[in-house]
Design a protein around this motif. Structure first.
Motif, PDB file in Angstrom:
ATOM      1  N   ASP A 294       0.531  -0.980   0.279  1.00 40.10           N
ATOM      2  CA  ASP A 294      -0.417   0.159  -0.307  1.00 40.10           C
ATOM      3  C   ASP A 294       1.208   1.249  -0.194  1.00 40.10           C
ATOM      4  OD1 ASP A 294      -1.853   1.945  -0.186  1.00 40.10           O
ATOM      5  OD2 ASP A 294      -2.645   1.453   2.198  1.00 40.10           O
ATOM      6  N   GLY A 296       0.535   4.316  -2.016  1.00 44.54           N
ATOM      7  CA  GLY A 296      -0.487   5.204  -1.938  1.00 44.54           C
ATOM      8  C   GLY A 296      -0.724   5.085  -0.708  1.00 44.54           C
ATOM      9  N   GLY A 297      -0.941   4.692   0.578  1.00 45.44           N
ATOM     10  CA  GLY A 297      -1.315   5.080   1.147  1.00 45.44           C
ATOM     11  C   GLY A 297      -0.061   6.064   2.458  1.00 45.44           C
ATOM     12  N   ALA A 298       0.941   4.855   2.802  1.00 43.38           N
ATOM     13  CA  ALA A 298       1.900   5.732   2.552  1.00 43.38           C
ATOM     14  C   ALA A 298       2.507   6.868   2.184  1.00 43.38           C
ATOM     15  CB  ALA A 298       2.997   4.533   2.646  1.00 43.38           C
ATOM     16  N   ALA A 300       0.793   9.210   0.793  1.00 43.06           N
ATOM     17  CA  ALA A 300      -0.040   9.659   0.682  1.00 43.06           C
ATOM     18  C   ALA A 300       0.722  11.226   1.752  1.00 43.06           C
ATOM     19  CB  ALA A 300      -1.328   9.518   1.146  1.00 43.06           C
ATOM     20  N   TYR A 332      -6.007   4.670  -4.685  1.00 44.57           N
ATOM     21  CA  TYR A 332      -5.847   4.706  -3.415  1.00 44.57           C
ATOM     22  C   TYR A 332      -5.610   5.377  -2.272  1.00 44.57           C
ATOM     23  CZ  TYR A 332      -8.597   0.095  -4.958  1.00 44.57           C
ATOM     24  OH  TYR A 332      -9.531  -0.416  -5.781  1.00 44.57           O
ATOM     25  N   VAL A 336      -6.878   9.640   0.060  1.00 44.20           N
ATOM     26  CA  VAL A 336      -6.089  10.085   1.004  1.00 44.20           C
ATOM     27  C   VAL A 336      -5.846  11.509   1.242  1.00 44.20           C
ATOM     28  CG1 VAL A 336      -4.895   9.075   3.034  1.00 44.20           C
ATOM     29  CG2 VAL A 336      -5.724   7.874   1.518  1.00 44.20           C
TER      30      VAL A 336
END
Lengths: 433, 159
Positions: A294, A296-298, A300, A332, A336
């Motif tokens: 993940d 992208g989540g890290a 953002a 994703y 965020v």
């Protein structure tokens, strides 16, 4: 007496101990960052050329028709993925120099980067490119880092032209960061697909670094150094004046004939090209995300941090930009990042390079693209053409990178992330920037 | 910037709002179909070997060999990773998945040579299966023999 006391007191208070001095230095650095988080270049730095070399999966995506060179396979006649990637960089570098209408000796420095350990592709490609090379590692943010540093080198008058080249290779990255390429495994929907390809950009040729200086036979004649530095000093000063808003035509003319000529030629060239006017180097942000599937989540929060600092540093709202495009937060991570900006009172609709490179309906790339080439390919094939055509006046390109390694995540570390912002304006808009 | 525990917790909550749920039902069905198909192929081989007169234990061993060979072949032609992308555990769990986990690094690291490449790294993925499989077999054997009263310490270890 009281004045003397104050001075003495001030001195003692300011530098009581070594620790105190260090603390004071740290304070002033923090203060300076708070005041000036953004690099604003004294003159717009033109992007003279942007070329792409794209792998098979990238050609099948929505930008397929816009890449400059399409690769038939992942090896391009080389023996290994790693050497194939180096070859991508060689091709991209050669094409970019030609597209800029330059010769190799006109390039003063190459800023290159990739995802391989020890910058494998960049180092090996540099043997063939054979120009002064500085290797950069910013994971998928390398493209932003290269453009930022390249623009700074041109702006400072240290280089006439800088070549920025970035690459990534799906298979080389898979085997280095994850599993052997043929190993069968199922990934979560947040995983991203490392792009195969390379992008190269030529910066410079504006009125900063003596764009009108006749290139010597080997790029730097015997007397070139001193006289160019002298010219640069002049142009820099004009730049400063212009930036301060108190430079006038008379002031410019006083710089001497060479300068006026250089400025005019540079301005003419710059009027046809997108220009980099400002940039914000990113802070490394670690919000404790440990999932390498993940990214992208890290990433953002790093992207949001850099965007906020850039907007603050430029004193602009998000609406001043035709588009704010993040590197590869993918499907994703982008929402965020938008949420994080909203929490800070900034309403911005972001676009993302990771969502642009592949066709989600036909290509199984999970959350989208990633890799150093991903945002480079999208910038060169999609974003810059829009800026050049005037469709977008002002683009904020925010390349994001996850600074993890296989070792770090296997040892349970969270993922430090970084994002570098580069502000690019349409041709002719540079002066108003 | 290193987030503190509170910031991490708040960010994890924000991220969780956007994170898509894993498609468990979809994955289960596909794993069943893919894993079931591999087992069906295995059954075909087993029946064939049995009809040709092999006793059940040997027919089972020959079936395993056949499925490993097919898994290795599909890995070699670049298909097994595509099957596993869809089938997930349904493709990883059968012994063809084990073959894939050994053949794929062997292919990948052939470029680093036969000794330090293929030889040293062939079990990079399957190694843990071998290690913990052996360990589990040992523990199960001890429990089994203990339960049947057949576990006796060697003479030099007896009190």
């Amino acid at each position: 007496m009281s004045g003397l006391d104050a001075v003495a007191g001030g001195t003692i208070a300011a530098v009581p101990t070594r620790e105190g001095r260090a603390a004071q230095a740290a304070d002033s650095v923090a203060g300076a960052q708070a005041r000036r988080p953004t690099m604003r270049f004294t003159r717009p730095v033109p992007v003279m050329a942007a070329v792409t070399v794209a792998g098979p999966a990238e050609q099948a995506g929505p930008l397929g028709g816009r890449f400059d060179r399409l690769l038939a396979d992942h090896l391009v006649g080389q023996r290994t993925w790693e050497m194939a990637e180096a070859h991508f960089q060689e091709m991209a570098a050669e094409m970019a120099i030609a597209a800029a209408g330059l010769r190799r000796q006109d390039i003063d420095a190459v800023l290159g980067g990739d995802l391989q350990n020890q910058l494998g592709a960049t180092g090996f490609a540099a043997r063939i490119i054979d120009l002064p090379m500085l290797g950069l590692y910013g994971a998928c943010a390398t493209c932003g880092e290269g453009l930022l540093l390249g623009a700074a080198l041109c702006d400072a008058g240290l280089c006439r032209h800088v070549l920025v080249v970035v690459s990534s290779h799906h298979h080389a990255a898979e085997r280095q960061f994850r599993f052997p390429t043929e190993f069968g495994t199922q990934l979560p929907p947040t995983a991203q697909w490392t792009a195969t390809g390379a992008a190269a950009f030529v910066l410079g040729g504006g009125d900063i670094a003596g764009g009108a200086a006749p290139p010597g036979p080997d790029g730097d004649g015997g007397d070139g150094g001193a006289s160019r530095r002298e010219r640069n000093k002049h142009t820099r000063r004009h730049g400063d004046e212009a930036a301060d808003g108190d430079g006038d035509d008379r002031g410019r003319a006083s710089g001497g004939n060479g300068d006026v000529h250089g400025a005019a030629a540079g301005a003419a060239a710059a009027s046809r090209r997108p220009c980099i006017v400002a940039a914000t180097p990113g802070r490394v942000v670690d919000m404790g995300v440990k999932d390498p599937y993940d990214m992208g989540g890290a990433e953002a929060p790093a992207a949001a941090d850099t965007i906020l600092r850039h907007l603050r540093g430029r004193d602009l709202g998000p609406r001043a930009f035709s588009a704010i495009v993040t590197g590869d937060l993918a499907r994703y991570g982008r929402p965020v990042c938008e949420d994080l900006l909203r929490q800070e009172g900034v309403e911005a609709n972001l676009r993302d390079c990771g969502e642009r490179l592949y066709d989600f309906a036909r290509q199984d790339v999970h959350a989208g693209g990633s890799g150093a080439a991903c945002c480079g390919l999208v910038l060169a094939a999609d974003l810059l053409p829009r800026v050049r055509a005037g469709e977008w006046e002002r683009l904020l390109f925010v390349a994001t990178g996850a600074l993890l390694s296989k070792t770090s995540y296997q040892q349970g570390q969270s993922i430090p992330c970084v994002a570098h912002a580069v502000e690019i304006v349409a041709p002719g808009l540079g002066e108003r920037a | 910037m290193m987030a503190n525990a509170e910031e991490r917790r708040r960010y994890a909550a924000l991220r969780a709002r956007h994170k898509p749920p894993l498609p468990h039902l979809n994955n289960l069905i596909l794993a069943f179909v893919v894993g079931g198909s591999i087992c069906a192929v295995g059954q075909v081989f087993y029946n064939y070997f049995s009809r040709r007169g092999l006793p059940p234990e040997q027919a089972g061993a020959f079936t395993a060999v056949a499925i490993v060979a097919i898994g290795a072949l599909l890995t070699g032609v670049g298909l097994y990773d595509e099957i596993a992308r869809v089938g997930g555990m349904g493709a990883s769990l059968p012994i063809s998945g084990f073959a894939n986990s050994i053949v794929s690094p062997a292919m990948e690291y052939k470029r680093e040579g036969w000794v330090l490449g293929v030889g040293a790294r062939m079990f990079g993925v399957a190694g843990p299966v071998v290690v913990y499989g052996l360990l589990a077999a040992l523990l199960v054997a001890i429990v089994y023999l203990g339960a049947h009263g057949q576990l006796s310490l060697p003479g030099w270890l007896r009190p």
